[in-house]
Design an enzyme around this catalytic site. Structure first.
Site, PDB file in Angstrom:
ATOM      1  N   CYS A  80      22.461 -24.244  37.671  1.00 32.23           N
ATOM      2  CA  CYS A  80      22.452 -24.114  36.214  1.00 32.23           C
ATOM      3  C   CYS A  80      23.390 -22.984  35.779  1.00 32.23           C
ATOM      4  CB  CYS A  80      21.037 -23.835  35.713  1.00 32.23           C
ATOM      5  SG  CYS A  80      20.951 -23.567  33.918  1.00 32.23           S
TER       6      CYS A  80
ATOM      7  N   ASP B  60      -0.303 -19.672  34.320  1.00 34.87           N
ATOM      8  CA  ASP B  60      -0.273 -20.824  35.223  1.00 34.87           C
ATOM      9  C   ASP B  60      -1.631 -21.018  35.902  1.00 34.87           C
ATOM     10  OD1 ASP B  60       0.892 -22.981  36.511  1.00 34.87           O
ATOM     11  OD2 ASP B  60       1.644 -21.792  38.182  1.00 34.87           O
TER      12      ASP B  60
ATOM     13  N   CYS C 116       9.346 -34.446  43.407  1.00 37.79           N
ATOM     14  CA  CYS C 116       9.837 -33.072  43.382  1.00 37.79           C
ATOM     15  C   CYS C 116       9.449 -32.349  44.681  1.00 37.79           C
ATOM     16  CB  CYS C 116       9.254 -32.343  42.178  1.00 37.79           C
ATOM     17  SG  CYS C 116       9.722 -30.606  42.062  1.00 37.79           S
TER      18      CYS C 116
ATOM     19  N   CYS D 135      11.510 -25.453  45.849  1.00 42.40           N
ATOM     20  CA  CYS D 135      12.926 -25.834  45.804  1.00 42.40           C
ATOM     21  C   CYS D 135      13.546 -25.195  44.567  1.00 42.40           C
ATOM     22  CB  CYS D 135      13.068 -27.354  45.745  1.00 42.40           C
ATOM     23  SG  CYS D 135      14.771 -27.944  45.578  1.00 42.40           S
TER      24      CYS D 135
ATOM     25  N   CYS E 171      25.864 -30.769  29.620  1.00 39.15           N
ATOM     26  CA  CYS E 171      25.686 -30.402  31.031  1.00 39.15           C
ATOM     27  C   CYS E 171      24.510 -31.160  31.642  1.00 39.15           C
ATOM     28  CB  CYS E 171      25.451 -28.900  31.157  1.00 39.15           C
ATOM     29  SG  CYS E 171      25.166 -28.340  32.860  1.00 39.15           S
TER      30      CYS E 171
END
Length: 354
Positions: free
Chosen positions: A246, A132, A212, A239, A189
């Site tokens: 999930c 990242d 977001c 968040c 889903c």
């Protein structure tokens, strides 16, 4: 390599090729729609993200890893406990991944050790490690190498581990056998889409980062748009909502490392206490933490927004209301206009609920 990886705390290892051309159109469309918001570096690097051999010349294979990050002492009913935090507006919520040590530091060090081990076994090896930290299509590479599939929230999902893990890569200049991708298992889903507090997930696999909460509280460095503030609730750094609902995260794994254990003061802390943190206190509590990168002013901005939202709640106890009002008043004279603006906004709601 799987054995070496597990010794270093990684959960799984995979290998992907460097031809990501089929992902380029989607990346360009996402950027052209402005969904990256203030993250100018996303557009600056452009298609280098989808072209590993351009980012690191000579790259012919990419080794991918994932590392679970749930703290070791996480209880079985952790999702229920995390969702319950949303019902306690006087508390600030820090995303699970950010309650321990900065994952960049943890993964980079261990990726380096893995690459060194590979060089000993394989012979001369040109490589570069990432986590990242550069223009890399991490989730795309991870999905192509069998680490999981892209969920409708755009995060990677694994049948045995859910989505609570970090990703890392080693770009290498030797050809390694690629590992096979896995099938997607989201089916019909759409829990993550329904749960998003700001409707940032516009459609399956389509995220507008500008909406977001993770983007707004971490990446965005200016005032938080007025219309978004009430939707943030008491989330002050990141968040987790789309992950908490999930179904696959019932399989989320605890980390084997102490690095991701929650630090004192970052889970269940009172907003009034967090707003009173001086810069020195903030730096002390966030030493070696990913939170430090947003700086003290943005931290205070986020906490002030959460306070404004808490003060609008009729269930907020008078003692909490009074503590917040006093804390906000103390911050009115803060020298940073960003902090002043959000503190003033929060104070508007001090007396709106009797």
């Amino acid at each position: 390599m799987q054995g070496w990886a597990r010794e270093l705390g990684f959960s799984q290892i995979g290998v992907a090729g460097v031809d990501l051309s089929s992902a380029e159109a989607g990346l360009l469309a996402w950027l052209s729609q402005g969904f990256h918001g203030d993250m100018a570096y996303m557009a600056h690097h452009g298609l280098k993200r989808a072209r590993p051999a351009e980012l690191v010349p000579g790259t012919v294979s990419v080794v991918t890893v994932r590392m679970d990050y749930l703290p070791r002492a996480t209880p079985e009913d952790w999702t229920e406990q995390e969702l319950a935090r949303l019902q306690r507006p006087q508390e600030g919520i820090v995303s699970l991944y950010a309650r321990g040590r900065d994952y960049h530091k943890v993964l980079r060090n261990r990726l380096q050790k893995l690459a060194d081990r590979m060089a000993v076994e394989i012979g001369p090896l040109g490589y570069r490690v990432f986590t990242d930290s550069a223009p890399v299509l991490e989730a795309e590479l991870a999905s192509r190498s069998g680490q999981g599939w892209r969920g409708k929230h755009t995060l990677l999902l694994n049948r045995e581990a859910g989505s609570l893990f970090f990703l890392g890569e080693i770009y290498v200049d030797v050809a390694l056998p690629a590992t096979a991708p896995v099938e997607a298992h989201c089916g019909s889903c759409s829990a993550c889409i329904a749960a998003c507090p700001t409707q940032a997930i516009l459609a399956p696999h389509r995220l507008d980062a500008r909406r977001c909460i993770s983007y707004l509280t971490i990446e965005h460095d200016g005032p938080i748009p007025l219309e978004m503030r009430p939707l943030i609730g008491n989330r002050i750094y990141g968040c987790d909502d789309c992950q908490l609902v999930c179904p696959w995260n019932k399989f989320a794994k605890r980390s084997s490392l102490p690095d991701f254990d929650a630090r004192e003061g970052l889970a269940g802390a009172q907003l009034a206490t967090l707003l009173d943190w001086t810069e020195d206190t903030f730096l002390k509590h966030t030493e070696g933490s990913p939170i430090r990168r947003i700086g003290h002013a943005r931290w205070l901005r986020n906490v002030a927004v959460a306070m404004g939202n808490a003060l609008r709640q009729p269930t907020l106890l008078p003692a909490h209301r009074e503590a917040m009002a006093r804390s906000l008043q103390r911050r009115l004279a803060h020298p940073d206009p960003l902090v002043q603006e959000h503190v003033q906004w929060a104070l508007l709601f001090t007396h709106t609920v009797s």
